[in-house]
Scaffold this motif. Structure first.
Motif, mmCIF file in Angstrom:
data_model
loop_
_atom_site.group_PDB
_atom_site.id
_atom_site.type_symbol
_atom_site.label_atom_id
_atom_site.label_comp_id
_atom_site.label_asym_id
_atom_site.label_seq_id
_atom_site.Cartn_x
_atom_site.Cartn_y
_atom_site.Cartn_z
ATOM 1 N N VAL A 461 14.225 -28.016 85.225
ATOM 2 C CA VAL A 461 15.159 -26.941 85.584
ATOM 3 C C VAL A 461 15.050 -25.809 84.567
ATOM 4 O O VAL A 461 14.953 -24.626 84.925
ATOM 5 N N SER A 462 15.053 -26.170 83.276
ATOM 6 C CA SER A 462 14.882 -25.177 82.210
ATOM 7 C C SER A 462 14.275 -25.865 80.994
ATOM 8 O O SER A 462 14.418 -27.077 80.800
ATOM 9 N N SER A 463 13.584 -25.081 80.176
ATOM 10 C CA SER A 463 12.947 -25.622 78.980
ATOM 11 C C SER A 463 13.014 -24.569 77.878
ATOM 12 O O SER A 463 12.752 -23.382 78.126
ATOM 13 N N GLU A 464 13.384 -25.023 76.664
ATOM 14 C CA GLU A 464 13.539 -24.080 75.550
ATOM 15 C C GLU A 464 13.091 -24.764 74.265
ATOM 16 O O GLU A 464 13.426 -25.925 73.997
ATOM 17 N N HIS A 465 12.303 -24.041 73.459
ATOM 18 C CA HIS A 465 11.858 -24.563 72.173
ATOM 19 C C HIS A 465 12.831 -24.106 71.089
ATOM 20 O O HIS A 465 13.069 -22.904 70.912
ATOM 21 N N VAL A 466 13.432 -25.092 70.398
ATOM 22 C CA VAL A 466 14.358 -24.799 69.306
ATOM 23 C C VAL A 466 13.821 -25.453 68.038
ATOM 24 O O VAL A 466 12.780 -26.108 68.055
ATOM 25 N N ALA A 467 14.559 -25.265 66.932
ATOM 26 C CA ALA A 467 14.080 -25.762 65.637
ATOM 27 C C ALA A 467 13.923 -27.277 65.643
ATOM 28 O O ALA A 467 12.975 -27.828 65.066
ATOM 29 N N GLU A 468 14.835 -27.998 66.319
ATOM 30 C CA GLU A 468 14.805 -29.466 66.274
ATOM 31 C C GLU A 468 13.809 -30.070 67.254
ATOM 32 O O GLU A 468 13.451 -31.245 67.136
ATOM 33 N N GLY A 469 13.381 -29.294 68.249
ATOM 34 C CA GLY A 469 12.478 -29.847 69.258
ATOM 35 C C GLY A 469 12.532 -29.026 70.538
ATOM 36 O O GLY A 469 12.823 -27.826 70.506
ATOM 37 N N THR A 470 12.270 -29.696 71.665
ATOM 38 C CA THR A 470 12.263 -29.033 72.973
ATOM 39 C C THR A 470 13.515 -29.436 73.737
ATOM 40 O O THR A 470 13.730 -30.633 74.003
ATOM 41 N N ARG A 471 14.338 -28.451 74.068
ATOM 42 C CA ARG A 471 15.538 -28.717 74.864
ATOM 43 C C ARG A 471 15.175 -28.537 76.337
ATOM 44 O O ARG A 471 14.723 -27.484 76.764
ATOM 45 N N ILE A 472 15.371 -29.615 77.100
ATOM 46 C CA ILE A 472 14.956 -29.623 78.507
ATOM 47 C C ILE A 472 16.126 -30.043 79.387
ATOM 48 O O ILE A 472 16.823 -31.028 79.095
ATOM 49 N N THR A 473 16.327 -29.318 80.443
ATOM 50 C CA THR A 473 17.214 -29.742 81.529
ATOM 51 C C THR A 473 16.316 -30.046 82.722
ATOM 52 O O THR A 473 15.509 -29.209 83.139
ATOM 53 N N ALA A 474 16.449 -31.279 83.245
ATOM 54 C CA ALA A 474 15.531 -31.698 84.312
ATOM 55 C C ALA A 474 16.201 -32.714 85.227
ATOM 56 O O ALA A 474 17.217 -33.330 84.870
#
Length: 494
Positions: A461-474
């Motif tokens: 659904v969405s994917s974002e790269h942040v400092a701690e890792g990859t934030r994914i909604t799926a």
């Protein structure tokens, strides 16, 4: 009526239609394949062992290497038309001719008789059987193939009239299967079907009907050691039953490995698609076009016996498996349905069924009906079905339009040219079950394998790269959601 009958004009037209290979799997022209079919090395191996004229069935020494050469039999066809139209009966004989040529025989002539039911003694009526004997003598044929399953008494009675070997449609199909079986399981399934067919048809005469000596009379022990024993034919039956029991155990053991792999795919939430359909409808060509599997493609009936499973991807990136199964035919022998039941379970255990139909065949509706009647005999429910009309590049447009109006979920494609394949993939994407658990996770960068699995088996659904890792909604399956439980940011929403 005879295939050659009534008038000279009708006679030549019937012979041309039935014996010229038109409308059969062996229509004139070589097998069509392209780059997506691979090198087709298996085809060269199979053609190297084709039946050839004038050679016996014995092993012969050729350039210091032993080859089993198979004699090319010259056959005459015989059919009884009991129900349906004349066109239906003619199509059935044409298919029998294609089966005979696939088995490696040369079709010379044939007869077809209109009757309410086959003659219980000779299959054909006595007069038609005498006519058949004249055709056999005139053509020099050494085998008669009947378009139906003969009882032991019918086969024996017809052989007594025509004076050559008589086989039926079931024996012919079993012969083709025996030639084409390649895997250990496939060979075991064919052997079991052959024994089931042979058991009630064992014949004996002379010494085979006499009693075997009991005890040790053969060693000269004399009185008191003789017993009634078994006749040789009884002994043969017992040995066949023992062999059948052994084959059933072996097939059951082989089934375990396939069930284990199938369960593994289900645990990993990989959707499955089965390809089924009439023999020579182009199922293997379609598998090659969708996956590049490179499995054997041959312009013959029952070219594929061993199931092939390959991975493919939908346009939106979801993985699924494609399983190519053995083809069906009208009046498929019961022995084969039973023997191949474990293989055909790939159909009932799949999420989607691609029912492939040969759009260029004279009777595609009959093919669809024959396949569905066999599928109805399988245990388990038949999955959602998409009718795939193949060979649209050589089919009559009116036939294609008729089928498109007849079926609710249907698409016309050409596995040879690639026409309609993209639309078929879109249809598969819409029909496959979708992941039903929504998760929001934060996956560390050192767990890129999990990110890859989410892309392969879920819907991002969405994917974002942040400092701690990859934030994914799926959206993912329940097993995948459990695997990602330790990385969740929110409670999953069904």
């Amino acid at each position: 009526m005879s295939i050659k009958d009534r008038s000279t004009t009708d006679r030549s037209e019937a012979v041309e239609r039935i014996l010229s290979r038109q409308g059969t799997a062996l229509a004139e022209g070589s097998t069509r394949w392209g780059e997506h079919d691979g090198d087709q090395t298996d085809l060269a191996d199979r053609q190297a062992l084709r039946r050839v004229t004038g050679l016996s069935t014995e092993l012969e020494d050729v350039t210091e290497v032993e080859y089993r050469q198979l004699r090319l039999e010259k056959v005459v066809l015989a059919g009884v038309w009991t129900t349906g139209t004349g066109a239906d009966a003619e199509n059935s004989i044409r298919e029998l001719a294609a089966l005979a040529e696939t088995a490696g025989s040369q079709v010379l002539d044939g007869v077809m008789q209109r009757r309410q039911s086959p003659d219980p003694g000779t299959y054909l009526g006595r007069g038609k059987a005498d006519e058949l004997r004249g055709i056999v003598d005139a053509s020099g044929a050494d085998t008669v193939i009947c378009d139906g399953e003969l009882s032991p008494s019918q086969r024996r009675g017809l052989e007594d009239v025509v004076k050559v070997k008589v086989i039926d449609r079931t024996a012919l199909i079993l012969d083709i299967f025996a030639q084409h079986a390649k895997s250990k399981e496939g060979k075991a399934q064919v052997e079991l079907a052959q024994y089931e067919y042979l058991l009630p048809r064992l014949r004996g005469w002379g010494e085979s009907m006499s009693r075997q000596a009991g005890g040790q009379v053969g060693a000269g022990n004399g009185m008191g050691s003789r017993g009634p024993g078994e006749t040789k034919i009884e002994l043969d039956r017992r040995r066949i039953r023992s062999k059948m029991a052994k084959l059933r155990r072996e097939i059951a053991e082989m089934k375990t490995a396939r069930v284990t792999m199938r369960d593994s795919r289900r645990r990993n939430a990989v959707p499955s698609v089965a390809i089924a359909g009439y023999t020579n409808a182009g199922k293997s060509s379609l598998l090659n076009r969708l996956t590049g599997a490179g499995v054997l493609v041959e312009n013959a009936l029952f070219a594929t016996l061993d199931p092939t499973i390959r991975r493919a991807s939908t346009p939106d990136g979801r993985e699924f498996t494609l399983a190519d199964t053995v083809g069906f035919v009208r009046s498929l022998p019961t022995q084969l349905v039973e023997a191949f039941r474990s293989t055909l379970e790939e159909v009932s255990n799949s999420d989607l069924l691609l029912h492939v139909v040969d759009g260029s065949h004279p009777d595609p509706e009959g093919q669809i009906s024959a396949v569905r009647s066999v599928l109805a005999e399988l245990r388990g429910e038949v999955p959602q079905e998409i009718v795939v009309i193949n060979k649209s590049d050589v089919a009559d447009p009116e036939v294609i339009d008729r089928l498109l109006l007849r079926e609710p979920r249907v698409i016309a494609v050409s596995a040879h040219t690639g026409e309609g394949i993209d639309k078929l993939l879109d249809l598969i994407t819409d029909e496959l079950p979708r992941p039903d658990v929504t998760v929001e996770v934060l996956v560390p960068y050192d767990r890129g394998d999990l990110v890859s699995k989410i892309h392969e088996r879920g819907e991002i659904v969405s994917s974002e790269h942040v400092a701690e890792g990859t934030r994914i909604t799926a959206r993912v399956s329940a097993p995948m959601a459990h695997l990602l439980a330790s990385f969740r940011q929110e409670t999953p929403v069904p």
